[in-house]
Scaffold this motif. Sequence first.
Motif, short mmCIF file in Angstrom:
data_model
loop_
_atom_site.label_atom_id
_atom_site.label_comp_id
_atom_site.label_asym_id
_atom_site.label_seq_id
_atom_site.Cartn_x
_atom_site.Cartn_y
_atom_site.Cartn_z
N GLU A 130 0.78 -1.09 -0.12
CA GLU A 130 -0.02 -0.13 0.02
C GLU A 130 0.84 1.37 0.09
N ILE A 131 2.11 1.20 0.77
CA ILE A 131 2.79 2.31 0.59
C ILE A 131 3.38 2.62 -0.50
N GLN A 132 3.80 1.35 -1.16
CA GLN A 132 4.54 1.45 -2.57
C GLN A 132 3.54 1.92 -3.70
N SER A 133 2.27 1.41 -3.36
CA SER A 133 1.23 1.85 -4.36
C SER A 133 0.95 3.53 -4.32
N LEU A 134 0.87 4.00 -3.22
CA LEU A 134 0.51 5.39 -2.95
C LEU A 134 1.82 6.22 -3.42
N LEU A 135 2.94 5.79 -2.95
CA LEU A 135 4.36 6.67 -3.65
C LEU A 135 4.17 6.56 -5.08
N ARG A 136 4.10 5.36 -5.58
CA ARG A 136 4.12 5.16 -6.99
C ARG A 136 2.95 5.91 -7.86
N SER A 137 2.00 6.29 -7.06
CA SER A 137 0.67 6.98 -7.83
C SER A 137 1.10 8.15 -8.14
N VAL A 138 1.93 8.73 -7.36
CA VAL A 138 2.39 10.52 -7.52
C VAL A 138 3.78 10.35 -8.03
N ALA A 139 4.59 9.43 -8.39
CA ALA A 139 5.85 9.62 -8.86
C ALA A 139 6.53 8.24 -9.23
N ALA A 140 7.17 8.31 -10.37
CA ALA A 140 7.90 7.04 -11.12
C ALA A 140 9.09 6.74 -9.99
N ALA A 141 9.47 5.67 -10.13
CA ALA A 141 10.81 5.23 -9.19
C ALA A 141 12.04 6.20 -9.37
N GLY A 142 12.19 6.51 -10.60
CA GLY A 142 13.56 7.44 -10.82
C GLY A 142 13.18 8.74 -10.11
N ASP A 143 11.87 9.12 -10.19
CA ASP A 143 11.65 10.57 -9.67
C ASP A 143 11.90 10.22 -8.04
N ILE A 144 11.38 9.22 -7.52
CA ILE A 144 11.63 8.95 -5.96
C ILE A 144 12.91 9.06 -5.69
N ILE A 145 13.86 8.45 -6.57
CA ILE A 145 15.33 8.10 -6.13
C ILE A 145 15.85 9.49 -6.14
N GLU A 146 15.54 10.33 -7.23
CA GLU A 146 16.01 11.72 -7.25
C GLU A 146 15.39 12.18 -6.13
N ALA A 147 14.27 12.55 -5.75
CA ALA A 147 13.90 13.05 -4.33
C ALA A 147 14.65 12.49 -3.21
N ALA A 148 15.09 11.10 -3.21
CA ALA A 148 15.79 10.77 -1.96
C ALA A 148 17.03 11.38 -2.00
N ASP A 149 17.83 11.44 -3.29
CA ASP A 149 19.21 11.82 -3.05
C ASP A 149 19.28 13.50 -2.74
N THR A 150 18.12 14.26 -3.08
CA THR A 150 18.04 15.66 -2.78
C THR A 150 17.74 15.60 -1.26
N LEU A 151 17.01 14.76 -0.54
CA LEU A 151 16.70 14.83 0.78
C LEU A 151 17.99 14.19 1.68
N ALA A 152 18.85 13.41 1.44
CA ALA A 152 19.84 12.68 1.87
C ALA A 152 20.64 13.47 2.69
N PRO A 153 21.10 14.27 2.37
CA PRO A 153 21.89 15.12 2.97
C PRO A 153 21.29 15.70 4.68
N THR A 154 20.11 16.07 4.33
CA THR A 154 19.43 16.76 5.47
C THR A 154 18.61 15.78 6.43
N HIS A 155 17.91 14.72 5.41
CA HIS A 155 16.94 14.11 6.12
C HIS A 155 17.54 12.34 5.61
#
Length: 182
Positions: A130-155
């Motif tokens: 359900e968590i995966q479905s929710l996240l993937r309903s708003v962004a593709a995996a590549g976009d999620i990884i990009e967001a994770a990379d952006t957040l990594a230094p602070t979060h």
Amino acid sequence: MDAAQQEATARARELQRNWYGEPLGALFRRLIDDLGLNQARLAGVLGLSAPMLSQLMSGQRAKIGNPAVVQRVQLLQDLAGQVVDGSVSAAEATERMEEIKKSQGGSVLSNTTQSRSGSGAPTVKRVVREIQSLLRSVAAAGDIIEAADTLAPTHPELAEFLRVYGAGRTSDAVAHYQSHQN
């Protein structure tokens, strides 16, 4: 099939792998085998036309456009797991498939009560999906990884969560969750 068609099919299957964790052809074939269905019956339970199911399986189409159908796929995956492990009989599975067929979908998280362990708690795999479905309903995996990379230094914890649950495979996310429960 010419080179352009082969490339388009490969791209669609890669998108399916990113969005659903694996190509839909493999996922649907497993459901067909585990639940003893044919393609026409699976299409009917999901609420898809047989040609649409065929196009998704062959990679001619990449995405399931209807969130209710995605939710039915998840419910069928859970049911198939219960059939395979013997906790649901073939007769019970047939009855549950009729219920799934009639479900209207709605919120991605609306059907958590339909897949529970014997203790009454939602199964880890169901919650992860359900968590995966929710996240993937708003962004593709590549976009999620990009967001994770952006957040990594602070979060870093949020970045790890996005990588594992948003862009990872279900089995890896379940293992991650279980390793953090000890």
